[in-house]
Scaffold this motif. Sequence first.
Motif, short mmCIF file in Angstrom:
data_model
loop_
_atom_site.label_atom_id
_atom_site.label_comp_id
_atom_site.label_asym_id
_atom_site.label_seq_id
_atom_site.Cartn_x
_atom_site.Cartn_y
_atom_site.Cartn_z
N MET A 94 38.04 106.54 25.66
CA MET A 94 36.71 106.59 25.99
C MET A 94 36.20 105.05 26.52
O MET A 94 36.56 104.13 26.38
CB MET A 94 35.88 106.35 24.29
CG MET A 94 35.63 107.77 23.86
SD MET A 94 34.33 107.84 22.70
CE MET A 94 33.39 109.46 22.95
N GLU A 95 35.10 105.19 27.41
CA GLU A 95 34.69 103.80 28.05
C GLU A 95 33.07 103.94 27.61
O GLU A 95 32.44 104.81 27.34
CB GLU A 95 34.58 104.30 29.57
CG GLU A 95 34.52 102.98 30.41
CD GLU A 95 34.52 103.46 31.89
OE1 GLU A 95 34.25 102.60 32.73
OE2 GLU A 95 34.67 104.49 32.37
N ILE A 96 32.77 102.51 27.46
CA ILE A 96 31.55 102.41 27.05
C ILE A 96 30.59 101.89 28.13
O ILE A 96 30.92 101.12 28.94
CB ILE A 96 31.44 101.33 25.73
CG1 ILE A 96 30.20 101.30 24.91
CG2 ILE A 96 31.82 99.77 26.35
CD1 ILE A 96 30.40 100.58 23.55
N SER A 97 29.21 102.16 27.98
CA SER A 97 28.24 101.90 28.88
C SER A 97 27.95 100.44 29.00
O SER A 97 27.28 99.74 29.94
CB SER A 97 26.69 102.44 28.60
OG SER A 97 26.52 102.42 27.20
N ALA A 98 28.25 99.46 27.87
CA ALA A 98 27.98 97.95 27.66
C ALA A 98 28.75 97.38 29.02
O ALA A 98 29.89 97.67 29.53
CB ALA A 98 28.60 97.46 26.63
N ARG A 99 27.79 96.64 30.09
CA ARG A 99 28.35 96.05 31.12
C ARG A 99 29.39 94.90 31.03
O ARG A 99 30.21 94.81 32.02
CB ARG A 99 27.24 95.76 32.04
CG ARG A 99 26.30 96.72 32.56
CD ARG A 99 26.92 97.66 33.55
NE ARG A 99 27.69 98.69 33.05
CZ ARG A 99 28.57 99.55 33.51
NH1 ARG A 99 28.59 99.46 34.90
NH2 ARG A 99 29.22 100.35 32.80
N ASN A 100 29.53 94.25 29.85
CA ASN A 100 29.98 93.34 29.83
C ASN A 100 31.22 93.20 28.93
O ASN A 100 31.04 93.32 27.69
CB ASN A 100 29.11 92.17 29.52
CG ASN A 100 28.09 91.90 30.63
OD1 ASN A 100 28.11 91.96 31.80
ND2 ASN A 100 26.84 92.12 30.08
N GLY A 101 32.47 92.79 29.27
CA GLY A 101 33.74 92.84 28.50
C GLY A 101 34.50 91.80 29.08
O GLY A 101 34.85 91.63 30.24
N ILE A 102 34.34 90.63 28.20
CA ILE A 102 35.03 89.63 28.54
C ILE A 102 36.49 89.09 27.78
O ILE A 102 36.42 89.23 26.67
CB ILE A 102 34.12 88.18 28.47
CG1 ILE A 102 33.01 88.49 29.10
CG2 ILE A 102 34.92 86.93 29.04
CD1 ILE A 102 31.77 87.48 28.93
N LYS A 103 37.65 89.37 28.41
CA LYS A 103 38.68 89.00 27.67
C LYS A 103 39.17 87.87 27.10
O LYS A 103 38.87 86.90 27.87
CB LYS A 103 40.08 89.58 28.70
CG LYS A 103 40.32 91.02 28.80
CD LYS A 103 41.30 91.17 29.52
CE LYS A 103 41.31 92.87 29.92
NZ LYS A 103 42.42 93.00 31.37
N GLY A 104 39.67 87.46 26.12
CA GLY A 104 39.98 86.40 25.26
C GLY A 104 41.01 86.56 24.18
O GLY A 104 41.17 87.52 23.87
N THR A 105 41.08 85.49 23.57
CA THR A 105 41.93 85.22 22.25
C THR A 105 41.31 84.74 21.28
O THR A 105 40.39 83.86 21.34
CB THR A 105 43.19 84.40 22.64
OG1 THR A 105 43.67 84.89 24.01
CG2 THR A 105 44.22 84.34 21.66
N VAL A 106 41.42 85.37 20.03
CA VAL A 106 40.80 84.98 18.95
C VAL A 106 41.18 83.53 18.65
O VAL A 106 42.43 83.26 18.17
CB VAL A 106 40.92 85.90 17.59
CG1 VAL A 106 40.30 85.48 16.44
CG2 VAL A 106 40.26 87.14 18.12
N GLU A 107 40.30 82.64 18.37
CA GLU A 107 40.75 81.38 18.12
C GLU A 107 40.35 80.90 16.34
O GLU A 107 40.99 80.53 15.75
CB GLU A 107 39.71 80.22 18.73
CG GLU A 107 40.45 78.94 18.46
CD GLU A 107 39.92 77.82 19.60
OE1 GLU A 107 40.29 77.87 20.87
OE2 GLU A 107 39.15 77.16 19.26
N SER A 108 39.31 81.58 15.90
CA SER A 108 38.96 81.51 14.62
C SER A 108 38.22 82.58 13.95
O SER A 108 37.47 83.18 14.78
CB SER A 108 38.22 80.19 13.98
OG SER A 108 36.91 80.32 14.62
N VAL A 109 38.55 83.02 12.66
CA VAL A 109 37.58 83.91 12.10
C VAL A 109 37.13 83.31 10.74
O VAL A 109 37.82 83.00 9.73
CB VAL A 109 38.66 85.15 11.61
CG1 VAL A 109 38.09 86.24 10.64
CG2 VAL A 109 39.07 85.84 12.85
N LYS A 110 35.70 83.52 10.68
CA LYS A 110 35.28 82.97 9.32
C LYS A 110 34.56 84.10 8.77
O LYS A 110 33.60 84.58 9.27
CB LYS A 110 34.08 81.91 9.72
CG LYS A 110 33.67 81.05 8.46
CD LYS A 110 32.78 80.03 9.03
CE LYS A 110 32.09 79.46 7.70
NZ LYS A 110 31.04 78.39 7.86
#
Lengths: 68, 68, 68, 68, 68, 68
Positions: free
Chosen positions: C1-17
């Motif tokens: 599935m593809e989503i209509s949201a225009r912005n998808g920025i790849k990255g790496t999780v640095e922290s989870v709080k």
Amino acid sequence: MEISARNGIKGTVESVKLGAVMASIKIKVEDPALITAAITKESVEDLEIAVGDEVKAIIKSTEVMVAK
Amino acid sequence: MEISARNGIKGTVESVKLGAVMASIKIKVEDPALITAAITKESVEDLEIAVGDEVKAIIKSTEVMVAK
Amino acid sequence: MEISARNGIKGTVESVKLGAVMASIKIKVEDPALITAAITKESVEDLEIAVGDEVKAIIKSTEVMVAK
Amino acid sequence: MEISARNGIKGTVESVKLGAVMASIKIKVEDPALITAAITKESVEDLEIAVGDEVKAIIKSTEVMVAK
Amino acid sequence: MEISARNGIKGTVESVKLGAVMASIKIKVEDPALITAAITKESVEDLEIAVGDEVKAIIKSTEVMVAK
Amino acid sequence: MEISARNGIKGTVESVKLGAVMASIKIKVEDPALITAAITKESVEDLEIAVGDEVKAIIKSTEVMVAK
């Protein structure tokens, strides 16, 4: 890929109305309910959204209000 | 009063989880679908939202995405 | 599935709080930029989001402001 | 003034498309990434946003989803 | 820098309530009106938002609904 | 029905500008302040929003940022 948005509601596109920048999509989710999505015209074109398509309305839970 | 938000989905509160500031409400909209709303804890207290309440999930159309 | 949201920025999780209801995720998108996502704790658990994961920050274009 | 929005991404305006009420701005943030902002046409005119402007895309963290 | 968000309402911080991830800020905008902002706790700490501060509530116009 | 959105600001409609899909409503909330709402054109028509109407601007608290 899976998205963190908690809400995904399956339905069928009932209408697509294009403006210059924005577009309004009506998604039939269960007779006779309709969900309206205001998304960019560009998304409509990129995903080739058309009447009759099976789609999902995706909504982040922080965008949902509750009325009682 | 009527609100401009295009989407109002009737359902029943299935769970209410309170944090310090935010709260998560699960609304059963049609078996087995659930809508999650992340609203302030204060709203939950002011509207006295509790399991079993008949409520509406209200969503502005600019917050709805479409996945296909 | 593809989503209509225009912005998808790849990255790496640095922290989870994690809070009781909400969670804050820091995503490193390009040294030293960080994107902060405030999502439900439930999403973090369902997607098993952890430090080091390769993820995408997804943003609907109607949520993006411009400062000049 | 400083704003509480956690995310400010510097870039250059690549295109400005005006509708009657809304406008779509493409911001080049790092070759070849683009961020799309759907803002009012009025904002574009008030801030005189034009191709080549150095701007910031501002996003509240509660509007960011995570896909994995 | 100027932001595209159309709505900036001046007021004074009346209360700051911190959760683990989110925070609720009450801004007195005109006796006896209050605006509630649910922002990350991190923003509150970075901007050192405290009772009595003169602040602005900033709201993107696509987030404003109209009830009649 | 009562809605969980924390912010309801009374005012008078000062202008209504229609696009193909979206509409911009200016609400005078206190001289000389104006709140701008970008809502669907359909809402404007359904609620018959017109200049001079007494309305409320409704804003979910997770959509409010704070600038200091």
